[in-house]
Design a protein around this motif. Structure first.
Motif, PDB file in Angstrom:
ATOM      1  N   ASP A  90      39.342  41.832  46.318  1.00 49.45           N
ATOM      2  CA  ASP A  90      38.461  40.899  47.035  1.00 49.45           C
ATOM      3  C   ASP A  90      37.631  41.599  48.116  1.00 49.45           C
ATOM      4  OD1 ASP A  90      40.529  41.425  48.805  1.00 49.45           O
ATOM      5  OD2 ASP A  90      40.774  39.333  49.436  1.00 49.45           O
ATOM      6  N   TYR A  93      34.434  39.827  49.195  1.00 50.12           N
ATOM      7  CA  TYR A  93      34.704  38.679  50.066  1.00 50.12           C
ATOM      8  C   TYR A  93      34.921  39.141  51.498  1.00 50.12           C
ATOM      9  CZ  TYR A  93      37.781  35.360  52.453  1.00 50.12           C
ATOM     10  OH  TYR A  93      38.371  34.545  53.386  1.00 50.12           O
ATOM     11  N   LYS A  96      31.624  40.443  52.970  1.00 54.68           N
ATOM     12  CA  LYS A  96      30.710  39.343  53.292  1.00 54.68           C
ATOM     13  C   LYS A  96      31.117  38.659  54.598  1.00 54.68           C
ATOM     14  CE  LYS A  96      27.644  38.717  49.875  1.00 54.68           C
ATOM     15  NZ  LYS A  96      26.187  38.742  50.099  1.00 54.68           N
ATOM     16  N   ARG A  97      32.408  38.443  54.783  1.00 55.22           N
ATOM     17  CA  ARG A  97      32.872  37.811  56.027  1.00 55.22           C
ATOM     18  C   ARG A  97      32.517  38.681  57.237  1.00 55.22           C
ATOM     19  NH1 ARG A  97      35.747  33.285  56.346  1.00 55.22           N
ATOM     20  NH2 ARG A  97      36.285  33.894  58.477  1.00 55.22           N
ATOM     21  N   PRO A 125      29.421  32.353  40.476  1.00 55.38           N
ATOM     22  CA  PRO A 125      30.546  32.402  41.421  1.00 55.38           C
ATOM     23  C   PRO A 125      31.772  33.110  40.858  1.00 55.38           C
ATOM     24  CG  PRO A 125      29.562  30.217  41.394  1.00 55.38           C
ATOM     25  CD  PRO A 125      28.934  30.980  40.260  1.00 55.38           C
ATOM     26  N   PRO A 129      32.772  37.462  44.252  1.00 52.48           N
ATOM     27  CA  PRO A 129      33.805  37.036  45.203  1.00 52.48           C
ATOM     28  C   PRO A 129      33.247  36.610  46.555  1.00 52.48           C
ATOM     29  CG  PRO A 129      34.433  39.084  44.113  1.00 52.48           C
ATOM     30  CD  PRO A 129      32.999  38.824  43.750  1.00 52.48           C
ATOM     31  N   PHE A 131      31.099  34.520  47.185  1.00 56.85           N
ATOM     32  CA  PHE A 131      30.824  33.087  47.253  1.00 56.85           C
ATOM     33  C   PHE A 131      31.835  32.373  48.143  1.00 56.85           C
ATOM     34  CE2 PHE A 131      27.799  33.464  43.839  1.00 56.85           C
ATOM     35  CZ  PHE A 131      27.020  32.322  43.926  1.00 56.85           C
ATOM     36  N   ARG A 132      33.078  32.800  48.103  1.00 50.95           N
ATOM     37  CA  ARG A 132      34.109  32.147  48.913  1.00 50.95           C
ATOM     38  C   ARG A 132      33.793  32.303  50.398  1.00 50.95           C
ATOM     39  NH1 ARG A 132      39.793  33.753  50.267  1.00 50.95           N
ATOM     40  NH2 ARG A 132      39.486  35.610  48.986  1.00 50.95           N
ATOM     41  N   ALA A 133      33.295  33.473  50.783  1.00 49.31           N
ATOM     42  CA  ALA A 133      32.928  33.698  52.185  1.00 49.31           C
ATOM     43  C   ALA A 133      31.785  32.775  52.594  1.00 49.31           C
ATOM     44  CB  ALA A 133      32.535  35.161  52.392  1.00 49.31           C
ATOM     45  N   ALA A 135      31.083  29.812  51.450  1.00 51.95           N
ATOM     46  CA  ALA A 135      31.607  28.450  51.619  1.00 51.95           C
ATOM     47  C   ALA A 135      32.400  28.324  52.909  1.00 51.95           C
ATOM     48  CB  ALA A 135      32.473  28.081  50.417  1.00 51.95           C
ATOM     49  N   GLU A 136      33.246  29.303  53.183  1.00 51.61           N
ATOM     50  CA  GLU A 136      34.097  29.238  54.371  1.00 51.61           C
ATOM     51  C   GLU A 136      33.296  29.299  55.663  1.00 51.61           C
ATOM     52  OE1 GLU A 136      38.033  31.393  52.384  1.00 51.61           O
ATOM     53  OE2 GLU A 136      36.923  32.391  53.980  1.00 51.61           O
TER      54      GLU A 136
END
Length: 201
Positions: A90, A93, A96-97, A125, A129, A131-133, A135-136
């Protein structure tokens, strides 16, 4: 009917102050150009790390000059991020965060509340990976929301004469380091060398 730059910004609030996570690539460049044409209040934030090729900054500066956008360049030490550099499955992810966290901090100082990015409707998506960042962290993707595929972005970019219309996709140097192999200066230099490029450190 072909999508136009107006379609890209139709869902955005003219009274909002936006920040755009800007890479100088085809998608974020088109979104920035469309927002500037629409007279929206947007500032482009580019975070340069050791993962990116120097030409990305050159392209970004050219686009900003073309469209007359407000721009801030930030340099971030991604090699100090142990979780990212461990290169787990990941990694994207986690990266990205880190990157979006840098942008959000700068936006906070500027009094901007809504962060946008250039994700388009062709981005899957299941294969991204990051994409999760998004959204969060509450990142909005106007191109994806408006149904712009990569080809739609390219066509609309050509229509307005944007220099990035036919810019090829380029994955960061970290994607060239095998999963699980530690990402450090040496492994990034090897990846860059294999591509005939240099690191941006």
């Amino acid at each position: 009917m072909a999508l136009t730059w107006e379609d890209a910004v139709c869902g955005l609030d003219p009274n909002e102050r936006y920040g755009l996570a800007f890479s100088g690539g085809c998608d974020s460049s088109f979104l920035l150009a469309a927002m500037c044409r629409a007279g929206l209040d947007v500032k482009a934030y580019m975070v340069m790390t050791a993962f990116q090729a120097p030409f990305e900054l050159d392209d970004a500066r050219r686009v900003v000059e073309e469209v007359g956008a407000e721009f801030e360049l930030m340099r971030a030490d991604v090699l100090s991020q142990k979780d990212v550099c461990a290169n787990p499955p990941d990694r994207c992810y986690l990266c990205k965060r880190f990157i979006f966290g840098e942008v959000l901090a700068a936006m906070g100082r500027d009094g901007r509340r809504v962060l946008l990015d250039g994700t388009n409707a062709s981005d899957d998506p299941a294969r991204r990976p990051g994409f999760r960042a998004l959204a969060e962290m509450g990142v909005r993707s106007p191109l994806r929301d408006a149904g712009f595929t990569k080809e739609n972005v390219r066509e609309a970019s050509r229509a307005i004469g944007l220099s990035t219309a036919d810019k090829p996709n380029f994955s960061c140097f970290a994607t060239k380091v095998s999963e699980g192999q530690r990402i450090d200066r040496a492994s990034l230099e090897a990846a860059a060398h294999a591509l005939g490029m240099e690191l941006c450190l």
